[in-house]
Design a protein around this motif. Structure first.
Motif, PDB file in Angstrom:
ATOM      1  N   THR A  29      35.660 -30.594-112.331  1.00  0.00           N
ATOM      2  CA  THR A  29      35.955 -31.831-113.040  1.00  0.00           C
ATOM      3  C   THR A  29      35.002 -32.939-112.631  1.00  0.00           C
ATOM      4  O   THR A  29      34.775 -33.161-111.440  1.00  0.00           O
ATOM      5  CB  THR A  29      37.400 -32.281-112.763  1.00  0.00           C
ATOM      6  N   GLU A  42      37.767 -38.647-117.104  1.00  0.00           N
ATOM      7  CA  GLU A  42      37.948 -37.331-116.472  1.00  0.00           C
ATOM      8  C   GLU A  42      37.516 -36.278-117.475  1.00  0.00           C
ATOM      9  O   GLU A  42      38.013 -36.243-118.603  1.00  0.00           O
ATOM     10  CB  GLU A  42      39.416 -37.121-116.098  1.00  0.00           C
ATOM     11  N   SER A  44      36.565 -32.029-117.750  1.00  0.00           N
ATOM     12  CA  SER A  44      36.346 -30.689-117.220  1.00  0.00           C
ATOM     13  C   SER A  44      35.016 -30.165-117.740  1.00  0.00           C
ATOM     14  O   SER A  44      34.728 -30.249-118.943  1.00  0.00           O
ATOM     15  CB  SER A  44      37.472 -29.747-117.656  1.00  0.00           C
TER      16      SER A  44
END
Length: 297
Positions: A29, A42, A44
Motif C-alpha cells: 500500500t 491510500e 494498493s
C-alpha cells in the motif's frame, strides 16, 4: 546499461500540492497527502487493485511515516500526529511550532535511527521563515533555521550523511551525522549547486547504492546525484511539477512520485495534461525500505 524508465499514471485524484509519500510492503500500500486540500490517499499497488481511497484530514499534513502495522505518523500544521489505520483516529504526539499559525510543516523523512527530520515553512513561503527539526520520540531539536522552503530531506543508507535543500536557493546540502541518533556532527556543505535546466530541487530519496533521487519541481523530471556530488541521471516524468519520490513495489524498484498544480492557471494546466497526478516510475535501480518512526527516544 541504463534501463529505459517505465511510467504509469496512478488511479488517484489530482493533487493541489501532493507530498510525503510512504509505502507499506506488508500490504503493498502507498500513502501520500495533498497538503493544501487536506487529503490523505491510500492506494494498493497489488495487481488488479481499484482506485485510491481518499480521506479528509482536519489539518494540512505534509509527511507520512510508518510506526507499526496499526499506526502511522502524520506531520500536521502544529505538530506530529499518530493515526490509527483501523479507524483514522488522530492523536497529537508532540507540538511543532504550534504557537505560530503562519507556518506549516513541509518535507520530512525518518532517519535509520528512527528519528524524524521535518521541515517547516511560512504558509506563504515567506523568505527565511522555515527550519528543519530533529524529532526523537517527543524531543524536538531545531537543526537549521532561516530557510524558506526546506525539501530533499534524505539519508545515506548507513545513516552517516543527511541531505536537504532550500528550494529557493537550489543548493543540495550534505551534512555528516551520528548514525545512532541522526543528529549532525559537523556543519553542512554544498553537495550540488543546481543552476541549469530550470526548476527547483524538491523532495528526495536515496537508493541502496547511496544515489540521491530528487524531484525537480517545474521541470518535469527526476534527477539522480551520486554520493560524490555529480548529477548522473535525469528521468522525464509526465507532471510538470513533481514534488516527492519514494521507493515502492515488492522489489523496491519503482519510484512513486507525487506532483502539484499549485500556482498553475488554466492555460498552464491545459499545457500539462497530467498536472497534479501521482505516477509510478520504473528506473531499474532498487531502493531501501523507509525506517519506522520510534515513538520513544
Amino acid at each position: 546499461m541504463t534501463t529505459e524508465p517505465t511510467i504509469r499514471v496512478l488511479d488517484a485524484p489530482r493533487c493541489h500540492l501532493g507530498e510525503g509519500p510512504s509505502y507499506d510492503p506488508g500490504t503493498e500500500t502507498a500513502w501520500w497527502v495533498d497538503i493544501l486540500d487536506r487529503r490523505l490517499f491510500e492506494l494498493s499497488l497489488a495487481a488488479g487493485a481499484g482506485p485510491a481511497r481518499v480521506y479528509t484530514l482536519p489539518f494540512m499534513a505534509s509527511c507520512i511515516a510508518a510506526i507499526d502495522p496499526e499506526h502511522q505518523l502524520l506531520a500536521g500544521e502544529d505538530g506530529l500526529y499518530v493515526r490509527t489505520l483501523f479507524d483514522g483516529r488522530l492523536t497529537r504526539h508532540c507540538a511543532l511550532e504550534a504557537d505560530d499559525p503562519g507556518t506549516r510543516t513541509n518535507d520530512g523523512r525518518v532517519h535509520p535511527s528512527g528519528a524524524l527530520w521535518i521541515g517547516t515553512m511560512g504558509c506563504g513561503a515567506e523568505r527565511g521563515r522555515g527550519a528543519i527539526y530533529h524529532v526523537a520520540g517527543t524531543r524536538v531539536t531545531r537543526l537549521f533555521a532561516h530557510l524558506t522552503i526546506p525539501n530533499a530531506i534524505a539519508f545515506a543508507p548507513d545513516g552517516r550523511v543527511g541531505y536537504f535543500v532550500d528550494s529557493r536557493e537550489n543548493l543540495l546540502m550534505r551534512v555528516a551525522l551520528d548514525a545512532a541518533t541522526g543528529l549532525p556532527v559537523a556543519e553542512p556543505d554544498i553537495h550540488y549547486r543546481h543552476a541549469d535546466g530550470g526548476g527547483s530541487i524538491d523532495g528526495a530519496v536515496v537508493d541502496r547504492e547511496g544515489v540521491i533521487w530528487t524531484a525537480r519541481f517545474g521541470a518535469a523530471c527526476l534527477d539522480a546525484y551520486s554520493p560524490a556530488g555529480d548529477r548522473v541521471r535525469t528521468v522525464p516524468v509526465p507532471p510538470h511539477q513533481p514534488t516527492c519520490p519514494t521507493f515502492v513495489g515488492r522489489d523496491l524498484d519503482h519510484l512513486l512520485v507525487t506532483s502539484a498544480y499549485e500556482g498553475m492557471d488554466d492555460a498552464a494546466r491545459r499545457a500539462d495534461p497530467e498536472h497534479g497526478r501521482t505516477v509510478l516510475v520504473g528506473i531499474g535501480t532498487r531502493g531501501l525500505l523507509e525506517p519506522a518512526f520510534r515513538l520513544a527516544a
